[in-house]
Design a protein around this motif. Sequence first.
Motif, PDB file in Angstrom:
ATOM      1  N   ARG A 143      -6.866  -7.696  -2.564  1.00 41.61           N
ATOM      2  CA  ARG A 143      -6.468  -8.331  -1.312  1.00 41.61           C
ATOM      3  C   ARG A 143      -5.449  -9.441  -1.543  1.00 41.61           C
ATOM      4  NH1 ARG A 143     -10.171 -10.473   3.674  1.00 41.61           N
ATOM      5  NH2 ARG A 143      -8.522 -11.579   4.756  1.00 41.61           N
ATOM      6  N   SER A 144      -5.579 -10.139  -2.654  1.00 39.40           N
ATOM      7  CA  SER A 144      -4.665 -11.238  -2.959  1.00 39.40           C
ATOM      8  C   SER A 144      -3.248 -10.763  -3.263  1.00 39.40           C
ATOM      9  CB  SER A 144      -5.187 -12.011  -4.175  1.00 39.40           C
ATOM     10  OG  SER A 144      -5.189 -11.184  -5.323  1.00 39.40           O
ATOM     11  N   PRO A 202     -10.431  -4.349  -1.765  1.00 41.52           N
ATOM     12  CA  PRO A 202      -9.068  -3.824  -1.849  1.00 41.52           C
ATOM     13  C   PRO A 202      -8.253  -4.232  -0.629  1.00 41.52           C
ATOM     14  CG  PRO A 202     -10.563  -2.104  -1.139  1.00 41.52           C
ATOM     15  CD  PRO A 202     -11.415  -3.302  -1.470  1.00 41.52           C
ATOM     16  N   PHE A 203      -6.941  -4.205  -0.801  1.00 44.90           N
ATOM     17  CA  PHE A 203      -6.049  -4.553   0.306  1.00 44.90           C
ATOM     18  C   PHE A 203      -5.927  -3.343   1.225  1.00 44.90           C
ATOM     19  CE2 PHE A 203      -1.765  -4.914   2.205  1.00 44.90           C
ATOM     20  CZ  PHE A 203      -1.941  -6.101   2.886  1.00 44.90           C
ATOM     21  N   THR A 204      -6.754  -3.278   2.246  1.00 47.97           N
ATOM     22  CA  THR A 204      -6.714  -2.191   3.215  1.00 47.97           C
ATOM     23  C   THR A 204      -7.289  -2.678   4.536  1.00 47.97           C
ATOM     24  OG1 THR A 204      -7.566   0.021   3.778  1.00 47.97           O
ATOM     25  CG2 THR A 204      -8.911  -1.314   2.292  1.00 47.97           C
ATOM     26  N   SER A 246      -7.563  -0.393   7.147  1.00 52.69           N
ATOM     27  CA  SER A 246      -8.173   0.793   7.767  1.00 52.69           C
ATOM     28  C   SER A 246      -9.343   1.350   6.977  1.00 52.69           C
ATOM     29  CB  SER A 246      -7.111   1.885   7.921  1.00 52.69           C
ATOM     30  OG  SER A 246      -6.648   2.316   6.651  1.00 52.69           O
ATOM     31  N   GLY A 247      -9.490   0.941   5.725  1.00 50.73           N
ATOM     32  CA  GLY A 247     -10.508   1.540   4.862  1.00 50.73           C
ATOM     33  C   GLY A 247      -9.953   2.630   3.966  1.00 50.73           C
ATOM     34  N   ALA A 248      -8.658   2.944   4.117  1.00 52.52           N
ATOM     35  CA  ALA A 248      -8.030   3.966   3.287  1.00 52.52           C
ATOM     36  C   ALA A 248      -7.650   3.371   1.935  1.00 52.52           C
ATOM     37  CB  ALA A 248      -6.795   4.530   3.972  1.00 52.52           C
ATOM     38  N   ILE A 249      -7.880   4.131   0.872  1.00 50.63           N
ATOM     39  CA  ILE A 249      -7.514   3.720  -0.480  1.00 50.63           C
ATOM     40  C   ILE A 249      -7.157   4.979  -1.249  1.00 50.63           C
ATOM     41  CG2 ILE A 249      -9.910   3.809  -1.284  1.00 50.63           C
ATOM     42  CD1 ILE A 249      -9.278   1.477  -3.160  1.00 50.63           C
ATOM     43  N   ASP A 250      -6.233   4.867  -2.183  1.00 48.58           N
ATOM     44  CA  ASP A 250      -5.740   6.035  -2.915  1.00 48.58           C
ATOM     45  C   ASP A 250      -6.712   6.389  -4.034  1.00 48.58           C
ATOM     46  OD1 ASP A 250      -4.295   8.064  -4.014  1.00 48.58           O
ATOM     47  OD2 ASP A 250      -2.525   6.884  -4.504  1.00 48.58           O
ATOM     48  N   ILE A 251      -7.520   7.439  -3.804  1.00 52.66           N
ATOM     49  CA  ILE A 251      -8.453   7.961  -4.806  1.00 52.66           C
ATOM     50  C   ILE A 251      -8.227   9.456  -4.901  1.00 52.66           C
ATOM     51  CG2 ILE A 251     -10.862   8.197  -5.528  1.00 52.66           C
ATOM     52  CD1 ILE A 251     -11.579   5.853  -3.812  1.00 52.66           C
ATOM     53  N   ARG A 252      -8.210   9.983  -6.107  1.00 53.76           N
ATOM     54  CA  ARG A 252      -8.031  11.427  -6.265  1.00 53.76           C
ATOM     55  C   ARG A 252      -8.727  11.915  -7.535  1.00 53.76           C
ATOM     56  NH1 ARG A 252      -1.816  11.917  -6.065  1.00 53.76           N
ATOM     57  NH2 ARG A 252      -2.087  10.155  -4.644  1.00 53.76           N
ATOM     58  N   TRP A 253      -8.980  13.216  -7.555  1.00 54.07           N
ATOM     59  CA  TRP A 253      -9.661  13.840  -8.692  1.00 54.07           C
ATOM     60  C   TRP A 253      -8.681  14.112  -9.832  1.00 54.07           C
ATOM     61  CZ3 TRP A 253     -14.791  14.543  -9.261  1.00 54.07           C
ATOM     62  CH2 TRP A 253     -15.601  14.521  -8.121  1.00 54.07           C
ATOM     63  N   SER A 254      -9.225  14.127 -11.050  1.00 56.20           N
ATOM     64  CA  SER A 254      -8.483  14.689 -12.166  1.00 56.20           C
ATOM     65  C   SER A 254      -8.468  16.205 -12.021  1.00 56.20           C
ATOM     66  CB  SER A 254      -9.133  14.299 -13.504  1.00 56.20           C
ATOM     67  OG  SER A 254     -10.422  14.894 -13.612  1.00 56.20           O
ATOM     68  N   ASN A 255      -7.568  16.871 -12.714  1.00 55.22           N
ATOM     69  CA  ASN A 255      -7.480  18.325 -12.614  1.00 55.22           C
ATOM     70  C   ASN A 255      -8.736  19.016 -13.111  1.00 55.22           C
ATOM     71  OD1 ASN A 255      -4.958  18.219 -11.501  1.00 55.22           O
ATOM     72  ND2 ASN A 255      -3.862  18.625 -13.402  1.00 55.22           N
TER      73      ASN A 255
END
Length: 219
Positions: A178-179, A153-155, A157-166
């Motif tokens: 990255r491209s 992934p394009f990062t 810092s190692g941060a990436i947008d991941i979140r739980w479903s409700n």
Amino acid sequence: DLCSTCWSSSGAVLAELPPIFGRRLRQGALSPNGKWLAWIEEHNLHIQSLRANGEADTFCTGDGTSGFTYQSFQWSPNSTGLFAIQVVTKRSQKLYFIESSPEGGCMPKLCEHDYLRPGDDLPELHVLLFRPPEDDSSDWTWLETNADLFCEPFTESGAIDIRWSNTGDRLYVDYIARSRKLHRLLAIDARSGAAKILFEEDCCKPESKWQFIDRTCDK
């Protein structure tokens, strides 16, 4: 020493904790049901039962190092588990510069900054899912998700947008390659760790943004 008191979201007292938990409560995160406390310390993920006595950690990953560190985590809304991101850091070049007028009026000083050049390796991410024990005789279980669909992934810092479903049964991943030529929304099954593509664009335009809708966790 005074004990730290842990309350549930309804205001009920869940546990009286040893003083050290005051610091851990500030730097860690309670599970939504108030039964577990998780924090990252010395590159590892620690999870403590708030009903346990003593200082022993209920669970510690144990495989974290300075170059392979647990960087972030998030509880599921229903407290059935959490995901954690483990980052393999890559060596980067240093960019040096002179700060001519540092704060405080001191002499100029030499500063350094990590600087990634085109083609340098970016951090490698591992997304792991953790499940609490089913009873007092068992321990935490975990599995690594299949990251083939969101590798590199394009990062920086190692941060990436991941979140739980409700409902806590899946994860959503907002992945940009990255491209910068591929943008995907992925869903990861919280039980199996399998990932599937929900939507993708072949070209990631800077002005195009996706936004999560809290009520449905869709985009």
